[in-house]
Scaffold this motif. Structure first.
Motif, PDB file in Angstrom:
ATOM      1  N   UNK A   1      38.074  23.376  30.196  1.00  0.00           N
ATOM      2  CA  UNK A   1      39.170  24.103  29.577  1.00  0.00           C
ATOM      3  C   UNK A   1      38.476  25.460  29.019  1.00  0.00           C
ATOM      4  N   UNK A   2      37.263  25.134  28.379  1.00  0.00           N
ATOM      5  CA  UNK A   2      36.750  26.597  27.835  1.00  0.00           C
ATOM      6  C   UNK A   2      36.021  27.401  29.084  1.00  0.00           C
ATOM      7  N   UNK A   3      35.577  26.671  30.063  1.00  0.00           N
ATOM      8  CA  UNK A   3      35.241  27.510  30.992  1.00  0.00           C
ATOM      9  C   UNK A   3      36.318  28.533  31.726  1.00  0.00           C
ATOM     10  N   UNK A   4      37.610  27.865  31.880  1.00  0.00           N
ATOM     11  CA  UNK A   4      38.765  28.670  32.223  1.00  0.00           C
ATOM     12  C   UNK A   4      39.328  29.557  31.230  1.00  0.00           C
ATOM     13  N   UNK A   5      39.482  29.114  30.314  1.00  0.00           N
ATOM     14  CA  UNK A   5      39.773  30.067  29.063  1.00  0.00           C
ATOM     15  C   UNK A   5      38.946  31.284  29.073  1.00  0.00           C
ATOM     16  N   UNK A   6      37.619  31.189  29.255  1.00  0.00           N
ATOM     17  CA  UNK A   6      36.749  32.477  29.196  1.00  0.00           C
ATOM     18  C   UNK A   6      37.035  33.150  30.391  1.00  0.00           C
ATOM     19  N   UNK A   7      37.392  32.543  31.640  1.00  0.00           N
ATOM     20  CA  UNK A   7      37.542  33.080  32.966  1.00  0.00           C
ATOM     21  C   UNK A   7      39.060  34.027  32.607  1.00  0.00           C
ATOM     22  N   UNK A   8      39.886  33.557  32.158  1.00  0.00           N
ATOM     23  CA  UNK A   8      41.160  34.169  31.952  1.00  0.00           C
ATOM     24  C   UNK A   8      41.060  35.355  31.220  1.00  0.00           C
ATOM     25  N   UNK A   9      40.370  34.966  29.964  1.00  0.00           N
ATOM     26  CA  UNK A   9      39.998  36.227  29.076  1.00  0.00           C
ATOM     27  C   UNK A   9      39.404  37.385  29.741  1.00  0.00           C
ATOM     28  N   UNK A  10      38.498  37.178  30.646  1.00  0.00           N
ATOM     29  CA  UNK A  10      37.640  38.056  31.296  1.00  0.00           C
ATOM     30  C   UNK A  10      38.494  38.836  32.134  1.00  0.00           C
ATOM     31  N   UNK A  11      39.110  38.008  33.155  1.00  0.00           N
ATOM     32  CA  UNK A  11      40.227  38.661  33.953  1.00  0.00           C
ATOM     33  C   UNK A  11      41.150  39.476  33.093  1.00  0.00           C
ATOM     34  N   UNK A  12      41.690  39.248  32.146  1.00  0.00           N
ATOM     35  CA  UNK A  12      42.905  40.095  31.303  1.00  0.00           C
ATOM     36  C   UNK A  12      42.214  41.234  30.711  1.00  0.00           C
ATOM     37  N   UNK A  13      40.954  41.151  30.181  1.00  0.00           N
ATOM     38  CA  UNK A  13      40.187  41.997  29.337  1.00  0.00           C
ATOM     39  C   UNK A  13      39.743  43.199  30.484  1.00  0.00           C
ATOM     40  N   UNK A  14      39.210  42.559  31.448  1.00  0.00           N
ATOM     41  CA  UNK A  14      38.584  43.539  32.697  1.00  0.00           C
ATOM     42  C   UNK A  14      39.811  44.315  33.255  1.00  0.00           C
ATOM     43  N   UNK A  15      40.959  43.536  33.709  1.00  0.00           N
ATOM     44  CA  UNK A  15      41.985  44.255  34.306  1.00  0.00           C
ATOM     45  C   UNK A  15      42.559  45.460  33.002  1.00  0.00           C
ATOM     46  N   UNK A  16      42.749  44.981  32.089  1.00  0.00           N
ATOM     47  CA  UNK A  16      43.369  45.972  31.092  1.00  0.00           C
ATOM     48  C   UNK A  16      42.430  47.153  31.038  1.00  0.00           C
ATOM     49  N   UNK A  17      40.963  47.006  30.804  1.00  0.00           N
ATOM     50  CA  UNK A  17      40.155  48.045  30.784  1.00  0.00           C
ATOM     51  C   UNK A  17      40.204  48.762  32.004  1.00  0.00           C
ATOM     52  N   UNK A  18      40.375  48.230  33.362  1.00  0.00           N
ATOM     53  CA  UNK A  18      40.411  49.186  34.454  1.00  0.00           C
ATOM     54  C   UNK A  18      41.727  49.797  34.748  1.00  0.00           C
ATOM     55  N   UNK A  19      42.777  49.240  34.082  1.00  0.00           N
ATOM     56  CA  UNK A  19      43.948  49.992  34.089  1.00  0.00           C
ATOM     57  C   UNK A  19      44.086  51.185  33.020  1.00  0.00           C
ATOM     58  N   UNK A  20      43.403  50.994  32.078  1.00  0.00           N
ATOM     59  CA  UNK A  20      43.271  52.078  31.067  1.00  0.00           C
ATOM     60  C   UNK A  20      42.237  53.122  31.618  1.00  0.00           C
TER      61      UNK A  20
END
Length: 714
Positions: free
Chosen positions: A113-132
Motif C-alpha cells: 500500500x505504501x509502495x504504490x501510494x509513493x508510486x502514484x504520488x510520483x506519477x502525478x507530481x512528475x506528470x504535473x511538473x512535465x506538463x507545467x
C-alpha cells in the motif's frame, strides 16, 4: 492542457502478476490515473508516445529498463516522465537511470500500500511538473515568436541601461543587427543628446517606483542619423522575489503619423486662414438653416460675433424672421445641385450673388450646405461708372489710343475712326506709323522708352487719314500698366485751327515788331533833325513828348518779344557772375550820369539753373532802380544756401511803399512820374517762375528796395 485532467500511464514489466497488481493498486489510489500495462520493452517503445507517463521495470528480456530509457531519450528525443520501478538493492541502477534522464527511482518491496501510494504520488507530481514545463516552454516559444515577429519595436533594457534583447522590428528601424545592439547603452547610443539627461531621469524613476506601465513619445536616432518619433509603452520585469530587474519597452513608430497630424493641423489652420482671408462671405449651414460656421467677412457683414452667429438661423442673421423667398439653400436641398442666385437684400442694403452647394452623405441626403455670397454692390457701382466712362471715352471729340509697346493699336475711340476714316476693325491691326507720316517704325522703341521714363510727354506731329489728308495734332502720351501689361495711352488733338491762329499771330507780331518799329524809328529820326533852337519853348515840349511816346512804343515791342521767348527758353547751369557783370556794364553809363555806384559782390564761378533771359531780369531791376529809386548805390550779392542760389539786388533809395509791393509784379501796373510800360517786373517774375525759382521784394536795411531771387542749384 488542464493539470486536473486524467493521467494516462503505461507500465512495462515482464512479470504478469506484478504488472496486474500495479494496475489495480494505481487505479484504487488515484482516480485520475488511467493505467495500461505491457510485458515487453519493445511493445512499450511502440506505445509510449500515446501516454503521459512511463513506469518501467529494470531487468527485462530483450531491452532492460536502462536501455529502454536511453532509446526514448536519445533516439526518440522524448521528454515523457520516466519512473524506474525496480527491485531492492539496485541503487547503482538507480544512479545510472537518474543520470540518463529518469525522473524518479522507486524500489519494489515492502508494504504494497505504501509502495504504490509513493508510486502514484510520483506519477502525478512528475506528470504535473512535465506538463507545467511544457506549458512554460510553449508560452516561452509563443512569447519569443511574438517578440521576434511583432510589428512593434520591442527592446529589453537592464537596470544599467544596456540592451539585453531587441526584436527584428527594432533592428529594422535602427538599422543594426541584433548582435550589434545587445550590450549597448540604449540612451547613450539611440537617444538624441538633447533628450539624454531627461531620458535617464525618467527611466530611473520608472524603475525605482516600480510602475508597471509607463507611456511616452520620444525620439530615437537611427544608424543613418535620422530621428524617428516612437510612442512607447514600457513595463517592468521582476524576478521571483518581485524585484525589478529590467524593463521591456514596446513602441510604435509614429513619425509619419505625427507628421500627418501636424500637416492636418497646418492645413486646418491654413484652411481657417484661407476661409477668413476670402473677401467673400462663406457660411456652412444645416438643412434647417442653422449656421454651423461662418468666416470673418460674413461676421463683418452681419456685425455679429462668431459665438453669436453659430447656432442661429441664417435668415435671422440678416434681420429676417422667416426664411427668404426663393431661398437658394432650400433650392439646393431640393435639387441636390449647386444653385446660383443674384438678388438685392434690403436688410443689408447689398446686392449679393449667392452660390449654394449641397454636401451629400452616403445615403444621398443633404448633410449641410456651403453658402458662398459675393457682394456685388461695388461691382454694380463700378459697372455703372464703367459704362459712363466708356460712353464718355467713345463720345469724346479728342482722339484716344491705347498702344502696345510695339506700337500696335489695342483700342481706339470713335473720334479716331471718324477723323481717320478707318473702321474699328481696320484700326485694330494698324500701327502708329500707319497714321503718322512723321513717325517711322524705327523710332518706336526710342519714343516708347522716353514715355516710360518720364511718365508722360506732349509733342506735336501729323496724322494722315485713310484718303491721304494730313493734319497737325498735339499728342499727349502717358505710360500705363494694366493687369501686368504695359501700354501707352495717347490723346491726339487736331490743332489745324490753332496752327492757323498761331500763323496769323506770328504774322501780326512780325508786323508789330518790324513795321511799327520801323515807323517809330522814322518818327524819332525826323524829330532829331528838327532844330530845337528855332522852335518855340512850348512846341519843344510837344516834340519831347512825341519822342518819349515813340521810345515807349519801342520798349513795348521789346517787352513783347521777351515774353514770346520765355516759353521757348531752355534752362541750363549758367555763370551768375558773368551775367551780372555784363548787365552792370550795359547800365553803367546811365548810372554814372545819375551819380549812382553799382557794386557786385558775387563770387566768381557761381552757377545756377537759368537761361539767357536772366540778364533781362537783372537789367529790369537795375534799370528801375536807376530811373525810380533816387538812390546813390545799388548793391548785388549772391549767397549759396543748402537748397538754392540766392541773388540779392538792393539800393539805398526811397524804397517801395508797402501798399505797392503786392502790385508791382502785376501786368500793366505803373506808378510814379517816370512810369514805364507796366510790363518790366511782370516779365521778370514770369522768367524766374519759368526757371522754377522765386522772386521776392521787401525794404532794404538802408531804406531802399531789396529784391531776392531764388534759383535752383545745378
Amino acid at each position: 492542457m488542464n493539470i486536473q485532467e486524467d493521467i494516462e500511464v503505461l507500465v512495462v514489466d515482464d512479470e504478469p502478476s506484478f504488472l496486474k497488481l500495479t494496475e489495480v493498486f494505481l487505479d484504487q489510489v488515484d482516480r485520475w490515473l488511467e493505467v495500461d500495462g505491457v510485458l515487453s520493452s519493445y511493445e512499450a517503445l511502440e506505445l509510449f508516445s500515446d501516454y503521459d507517463c512511463l513506469v518501467s521495470d529494470y531487468q527485462m528480456p530483450g531491452l532492460d529498463g536502462i536501455e529502454l530509457l536511453e532509446k526514448i531519450r536519445n533516439e526518440f528525443e522524448s521528454d515523457i516522465p520516466f519512473i524506474m520501478f525496480t527491485g531492492k538493492g539496485r541503487e547503482e541502477i538507480a544512479m545510472e537511470a537518474l543520470n540518463i534522464g529518469a525522473d524518479r527511482y522507486i524500489q519494489k518491496g515492502g508494504d504494497p500500500k505504501t509502495q504504490f501510494h509513493e508510486l502514484a504520488h510520483s506519477i502525478v507530481s512528475t506528470t504535473k511538473e512535465r506538463r507545467m514545463e511544457k506549458k512554460y516552454k510553449q508560452e516561452k516559444r509563443r512569447a519569443e515568436k511574438y517578440f521576434e515577429t511583432a510589428q512593434v519595436i520591442m527592446v529589453v533594457i537592464d537596470l544599467d541601461g544596456e540592451i539585453i534583447q531587441a526584436n527584428q522590428k527594432t533592428c529594422q528601424l535602427l538599422g543594426y543587427t541584433k548582435e550589434e545592439l545587445v550590450g549597448k547603452d540604449w540612451i547613450s547610443n539611440f537617444v538624441p543628446e538633447r533628450n539624454r539627461q531627461q531620458a535617464r531621469e525618467t527611466h530611473q524613476h520608472f524603475l525605482k517606483t516600480g510602475e508597471k506601465n509607463f507611456a511616452e513619445k520620444s525620439p530615437v536616432i537611427t544608424r543613418s542619423g535620422e530621428e524617428r518619433i516612437i510612442s512607447w509603452h514600457n513595463s517592468t520585469i521582476e524576478n521571483e522575489k518581485n524585484d525589478v530587474i529590467a524593463s521591456i519597452n514596446s513602441g510604435i513608430d509614429v513619425t509619419e503619423e505625427l507628421s500627418r497630424e501636424k500637416e492636418i493641423k497646418e492645413k486646418t489652420w491654413m484652411l481657417e486662414g484661407m476661409l477668413n482671408g476670402i473677401m467673400d462671405i462663406v457660411a456652412f449651414q444645416l438643412p434647417d438653416h442653422t449656421t454651423i460656421k461662418i468666416n470673418q467677412k460674413g461676421l463683418e457683414l452681419i456685425e455679429d460675433s462668431y459665438n453669436e452667429a453659430v447656432g442661429e438661423k441664417c435668415y435671422k442673421l440678416v434681420g429676417k424672421q422667416e426664411p427668404c423667398e426663393e431661398c437658394p439653400a432650400e433650392k439646393s436641398i431640393e435639387t441636390k445641385k449647386r444653385e446660383i442666385t443674384e438678388k438685392y437684400f434690403p436688410e443689408l442694403d447689398r446686392h449679393l450673388e449667392v452660390i449654394t452647394t449641397p454636401i451629400l452623405n452616403e445615403n444621398n441626403k443633404v448633410e449641410f450646405i456651403i453658402e458662398h455670397a459675393r457682394d456685388l454692390s461695388r461691382i454694380k457701382e463700378l459697372a455703372k461708372k464703367h459704362r459712363l466712362i466708356k460712353k464718355s471715352v467713345e463720345q469724346a471729340t479728342i482722339e484716344i489710343y491705347w498702344i502696345t509697346p510695339h506700337g500696335e493699336f489695342r483700342y481706339t475711340n470713335k473720334a479716331v475712326q471718324n477723323k481717320l476714316g478707318y473702321t474699328k476693325k481696320e484700326l485694330k491691326g494698324m500701327y502708329v506709323w500707319d497714321v503718322d507720316p512723321e513717325y517711322p517704325k524705327k523710332r518706336r522703341e526710342y519714343h516708347y522708352q522716353k514715355v516710360k521714363e518720364k511718365g508722360s510727354t506732349t509733342f506735336e506731329t501729323k496724322h494722315k487719314t485713310k484718303n491721304g489728308e494730313i493734319y497737325p495734332v498735339q499728342v499727349t502720351s502717358h505710360y500705363l500698366e494694366h493687369e501686368g501689361q504695359e501700354f501707352e495711352l495717347a490723346f491726339a488733338k487736331d490743332i489745324t485751327e490753332q496752327k492757323r491762329k498761331q500763323k496769323r499771330q506770328k504774322f501780326l507780331h512780325r508786323l508789330l515788331r518790324h513795321d511799327i518799329s520801323n515807323k517809330c524809328q522814322i518818327i524819332q529820326g525826323y524829330l532829331d533833325l528838327i532844330d530845337k533852337e528855332k522852335i518855340p519853348e512850348k512846341d519843344r515840349e510837344i516834340i519831347d513828348k512825341i519822342k518819349q511816346s515813340a521810345n515807349e512804343q519801342n520798349q513795348i515791342i521789346e517787352k513783347v518779344r521777351t515774353l514770346r521767348k520765355i516759353d521757348k527758353e531752355k534752362t541750363k547751369p549758367i555763370d551768375i557772375n558773368k551775367t551780372i557783370e555784363g548787365t552792370i556794364k550795359t547800365n553803367k553809363p546811365q548810372a554814372q550820369k545819375n551819380n549812382i555806384e553799382i557794386k557786385n559782390q558775387t563770387p566768381k564761378q557761381t552757377k545756377a539753373i537759368a537761361g539767357n533771359l536772366l540778364k533781362e531780369v537783372i537789367n529790369n531791376i537795375i534799370t528801375n532802380a536807376i530811373k525810380h529809386a533816387e538812390c546813390s548805390q545799388i548793391q548785388i550779392k549772391t549767397q549759396e544756401t543748402p537748397n538754392n542760389i540766392k541773388i540779392t539786388i538792393e539800393d539805398d533809395g526811397k524804397g517801395i511803399p508797402e501798399q505797392r509791393k503786392q502790385k508791382i509784379f502785376k501786368k500793366g501796373y505803373k506808378a510814379g512820374k517816370n512810369k514805364g510800360t507796366g510790363l518790366g517786373l511782370h516779365i521778370t517774375k514770369k522768367i524766374i517762375k519759368g526757371y522754377n525759382g522765386q522772386i521776392k521784394v521787401k525794404n532794404s536795411p538802408t531804406g531802399g528796395a531789396k529784391f531776392d531771387i531764388y534759383l535752383q542749384k545745378p
